[in-house]
Design an enzyme around this catalytic site. Structure first.
Site, PDB file in Angstrom:
ATOM      1  N   HIS A 290       0.905   4.925  -1.548  1.00 23.77           N
ATOM      2  CA  HIS A 290       0.421   6.141  -0.805  1.00 23.77           C
ATOM      3  C   HIS A 290       1.560   6.350   0.333  1.00 23.77           C
ATOM      4  O   HIS A 290       2.055   5.344   0.925  1.00 23.77           O
ATOM      5  CB  HIS A 290      -0.726   5.628   0.120  1.00 23.77           C
ATOM      6  CG  HIS A 290      -2.111   5.217  -0.929  1.00 23.77           C
ATOM      7  ND1 HIS A 290      -2.618   6.042  -1.600  1.00 23.77           N
ATOM      8  CD2 HIS A 290      -2.532   3.937  -1.104  1.00 23.77           C
ATOM      9  CE1 HIS A 290      -3.761   5.354  -2.392  1.00 23.77           C
ATOM     10  NE2 HIS A 290      -3.515   4.147  -2.058  1.00 23.77           N
TER      11      HIS A 290
ATOM     12  N   CYS B 110       0.934  -1.474  -0.036  1.00 25.92           N
ATOM     13  CA  CYS B 110       0.026   0.041  -0.066  1.00 25.92           C
ATOM     14  C   CYS B 110       0.931   1.322  -0.050  1.00 25.92           C
ATOM     15  O   CYS B 110       0.721   2.195  -0.602  1.00 25.92           O
ATOM     16  CB  CYS B 110      -0.929  -0.021   1.318  1.00 25.92           C
ATOM     17  SG  CYS B 110      -1.942  -1.347   1.400  1.00 25.92           S
TER      18      CYS B 110
ATOM     19  N   CYS C 148     -27.450  -2.622  15.967  1.00 26.30           N
ATOM     20  CA  CYS C 148     -28.723  -1.656  16.139  1.00 26.30           C
ATOM     21  C   CYS C 148     -30.010  -2.527  15.635  1.00 26.30           C
ATOM     22  O   CYS C 148     -31.056  -2.214  16.271  1.00 26.30           O
ATOM     23  CB  CYS C 148     -28.563  -0.516  15.583  1.00 26.30           C
ATOM     24  SG  CYS C 148     -27.791   0.821  16.594  1.00 26.30           S
TER      25      CYS C 148
ATOM     26  N   CYS D  24     -34.112   4.874  13.501  1.00 32.35           N
ATOM     27  CA  CYS D  24     -32.976   5.175  14.154  1.00 32.35           C
ATOM     28  C   CYS D  24     -33.186   6.726  14.636  1.00 32.35           C
ATOM     29  O   CYS D  24     -32.501   6.963  15.736  1.00 32.35           O
ATOM     30  CB  CYS D  24     -31.893   5.618  12.860  1.00 32.35           C
ATOM     31  SG  CYS D  24     -31.439   4.172  11.910  1.00 32.35           S
TER      32      CYS D  24
ATOM     33  N   ARG E  33     -21.749  -2.307  14.107  1.00 34.30           N
ATOM     34  CA  ARG E  33     -22.550  -1.593  15.002  1.00 34.30           C
ATOM     35  C   ARG E  33     -24.079  -1.313  14.466  1.00 34.30           C
ATOM     36  O   ARG E  33     -24.760  -1.546  15.038  1.00 34.30           O
ATOM     37  CB  ARG E  33     -21.926  -0.284  15.133  1.00 34.30           C
ATOM     38  CG  ARG E  33     -22.746   0.487  16.387  1.00 34.30           C
ATOM     39  CD  ARG E  33     -22.386  -0.030  17.688  1.00 34.30           C
ATOM     40  NE  ARG E  33     -23.227   0.298  18.449  1.00 34.30           N
ATOM     41  CZ  ARG E  33     -24.418  -0.044  18.895  1.00 34.30           C
ATOM     42  NH1 ARG E  33     -25.185  -0.987  18.144  1.00 34.30           N
ATOM     43  NH2 ARG E  33     -25.183   0.481  19.961  1.00 34.30           N
TER      44      ARG E  33
ATOM     45  N   CYS F 226      -8.596  -1.296  -4.160  1.00 34.68           N
ATOM     46  CA  CYS F 226      -7.016  -1.177  -4.364  1.00 34.68           C
ATOM     47  C   CYS F 226      -6.363  -2.568  -4.553  1.00 34.68           C
ATOM     48  O   CYS F 226      -5.499  -2.617  -5.157  1.00 34.68           O
ATOM     49  CB  CYS F 226      -6.627  -0.537  -3.061  1.00 34.68           C
ATOM     50  SG  CYS F 226      -6.466   1.228  -3.258  1.00 34.68           S
TER      51      CYS F 226
ATOM     52  N   CYS G 277     -34.244   7.196  18.337  1.00 30.60           N
ATOM     53  CA  CYS G 277     -33.277   7.152  19.533  1.00 30.60           C
ATOM     54  C   CYS G 277     -32.351   8.359  19.393  1.00 30.60           C
ATOM     55  O   CYS G 277     -32.185   9.406  20.237  1.00 30.60           O
ATOM     56  CB  CYS G 277     -32.708   6.143  19.569  1.00 30.60           C
ATOM     57  SG  CYS G 277     -33.494   4.665  20.426  1.00 30.60           S
ATOM     58  N   HIS G 278     -32.023   8.236  18.079  1.00 30.03           N
ATOM     59  CA  HIS G 278     -30.699   9.444  17.931  1.00 30.03           C
ATOM     60  C   HIS G 278     -30.811  10.782  17.600  1.00 30.03           C
ATOM     61  O   HIS G 278     -29.923  11.612  17.663  1.00 30.03           O
ATOM     62  CB  HIS G 278     -29.659   8.705  16.880  1.00 30.03           C
ATOM     63  CG  HIS G 278     -29.223   7.035  17.521  1.00 30.03           C
ATOM     64  ND1 HIS G 278     -28.540   6.919  18.835  1.00 30.03           N
ATOM     65  CD2 HIS G 278     -29.421   5.788  17.058  1.00 30.03           C
ATOM     66  CE1 HIS G 278     -28.255   5.741  18.753  1.00 30.03           C
ATOM     67  NE2 HIS G 278     -28.895   4.964  17.689  1.00 30.03           N
TER      68      HIS G 278
END
Lengths: 158, 259, 106
Positions: free
Chosen positions: B81, B77, B220, B175, B216, B112, B178-179
């Site tokens: 970069h 890589c 949820c 979503c 995550r 890549c 709650c958020h």
């Protein structure tokens, strides 16, 4: 949480809040590291130290007052000792009265440490008082304790 | 000429990312945006900031090794970069011009590998893909999220927004309920966060490990008893994109610590 | 592959007491958890940590399931000589991982 009177104010429907509460409870019974009724702290202590006298003092234990998850709680221990050849800490034992296994960890120290202090991260099956016992080179046993509160998460997946 | 004008227009809109997007009524005002770390205890925040003790750094370190690794390919890589990756993660997800698809950091890394290294794709959520993603994200630590919506990506943004506002699962929760509407309030022992992704990939206490934003999101969805989507799916990339635009201005915090 | 992170000062004055930190990537699977289908997830833990200074063990940790995943430890060393520090973690099956650091005493 079970106070449904302000459910509308919170923006949840009363029903969905009740459903959430109801289904959160059985989940709470399944933490990754369940509490145990037959914790073996007495056996562990007697097998390690027999009926030798354990005095309170010389061991300072630090835990956060509130642990937001029992899976990883920072534990700092320091023992009052000069750490010389003739007077040093030989071992430090960390005990839990609530985890499935009382013996959390055990550390062997030598005068080469220069200072009797260690930090680790431990699992806690719930709110409890952690007990730390230090054995000195003269054979005496000293103890420090620290309570901590483990909060329960809302959205536990399993 | 028209094409040039269109390009200029896109460039201009990229400068003010959300200018052409109508924010919903319950959207959190920019001045009130708070990272997930604001809802953690002081001890957990300190752990996140610790440049040795943060366990997420285990993955960053592994990623640093993989970044220069040439054992499987003639090119690492790092051969392409170098310093250039600083700040890059703050602008993801973004359009991959070659395929005209919206890609997140994980997908970009796999592209890549396929295009420049002749290497097979890394499995989503594998330690190696998490490690490389964490390493690249960490190059942008502290950089404000700057994700633009363009004509080409508008459909993805709208799909992500629709996902955010659609009630789902047995709890029939969206979503935003709650958020957007209840952040800062208590749900059992937790304080509800604003649901930003700026800390991911992150170390979560619940996982006792390191994981992606998609993991995550999967949790949820499972939490509201909805059928979760596949990690790396376009649905989650679109949602990740919407969340990034929604979090524009918040600093990249990966590897963050979360509950 | 388990990633290891060490924090050891490169140099120390003679008799200076230095802090050492060590962390290893490991799930520390307790053996008490169950998977999605109710099956017990087998125990997989590191049971022993040793640290040597110039070949001699001066600090040891015995780990049980109560040690959190990706075990972290900090402890102290009295710097007496320029020597190598060897950190070794051994799991329940005897597999081990180690890393070294050199401490120069001035």
């Amino acid at each position: 949480m079970t106070d449904t009177s302000n459910a509308h104010q919170l923006g949840f429907s009363r029903r969905s809040l009740l459903v959430m509460t109801a289904s959160a409870l059985p989940l709470a019974a399944l933490p990754s590291f369940a509490q145990s009724d037959d914790n073996d702290i007495k056996q562990v202590k007697s097998s390690l130290f027999g009926d030798r006298k354990i005095q309170d003092g010389r061991v300072e234990v630090k835990l956060p007052p509130i642990a937001e998850n029992g899976n990883s709680v920072a534990l700092d221990i320091s023992v009052d000792s000069p750490m010389t050849e003739s007077d040093h800490v030989k071992q430090i034992v960390v005990l839990s009265p609530l985890n499935p296994e009382a013996l959390v960890s055990r550390y062997t120290l030598t005068p080469a440490n220069g200072k009797a202090a260690i930090s680790a991260r431990i699992r806690l099956a719930g709110s409890q008082t952690i007990e730390v016992i230090a054995e000195m080179s003269d054979g005496t046993l000293w103890r420090g304790k620290k309570p901590t509160l483990v909060t329960l998460a809302a959205c536990v997946i399993g | 000429m028209i094409r040039l004008a269109a390009c200029l227009l896109i460039l201009l809109t990229s400068c003010s990312p959300t200018a052409d997007v109508t924010l919903p009524d319950d959207a959190i005002a920019t001045k009130d945006l708070q990272s997930g770390s604001a809802f953690l205890t002081e001890e957990t925040r300190a752990l996140q900031e610790d440049d040795f003790e943060n366990p997420g750094l285990l993955w960053v370190e592994r990623g640093a090794d993989l970044f220069v690794d040439t054992s499987a390919s003639s090119k690492s890589c790092a051969d392409c970069h170098d310093e250039q990756l600083k700040g890059v993660a703050a602008s993801y997800p973004q359009l991959d011009e070659l395929s005209a698809e919206l890609v997140n950091l994980e997908k970009r890394i796999n592209l890549c590998r396929a295009r420049h290294q002749d290497l097979p794709e890394l499995t989503y959520e594998s330690d190696d893909l998490l490690a490389l993603t964490a390493y690249v994200a960490n190059q942008s630590h502290g950089a404000p999220i700057t994700v633009a919506v363009t004509e080409e990506t508008r459909a993805s943004y709208e799909a992500g927004e629709a996902y955010f506002y659609t009630p789902r699962g047995q709890f029939n929760l969206a979503c935003n309920q709650c958020h957007n509407e209840n952040w800062g309030k208590k749900l059992r022992g937790d304080t509800i966060s604003q649901g930003h992704g700026n800390g991911f990939p992150a170390y979560r206490y619940e996982w006792q490990s390191f994981g992606s934003l998609h993991r995550r999101l999967h949790d949820c969805d499972t939490g509201v008893r909805a059928e979760p989507f596949t990690l790396g799916s376009q649905t989650y990339i679109d949602l990740e994109y919407y969340l990034a635009v929604r979090a524009n201005g918040l600093p990249v915090e990966s590897p963050a610590i979360r509950r | 592959m388990s990633t290891i992170r060490l924090s050891v000062p490169e140099t120390a004055k003679k008799n200076e007491i230095i802090e050492i930190k060590a962390m290893i990537q490991h799930p520390m699977e307790t053996g008490y958890r169950r998977g999605m289908r109710g099956e017990v997830i087998e125990r997989d833990i590191i049971t022993l940590f040793e640290c040597r200074y110039d070949g001699e063990i001066f600090f040891e940790g015995e780990f049980h399931p109560g040690i959190a995943a990706n075990p972290f430890l900090s402890f102290y060393l009295k710097a007496t000589k320029t020597a190598e520090l060897v950190f070794r973690w051994t799991d329940q099956t005897g597999q081990s991982w180690s890393e070294t650091a050199t401490l120069t005493v001035t």
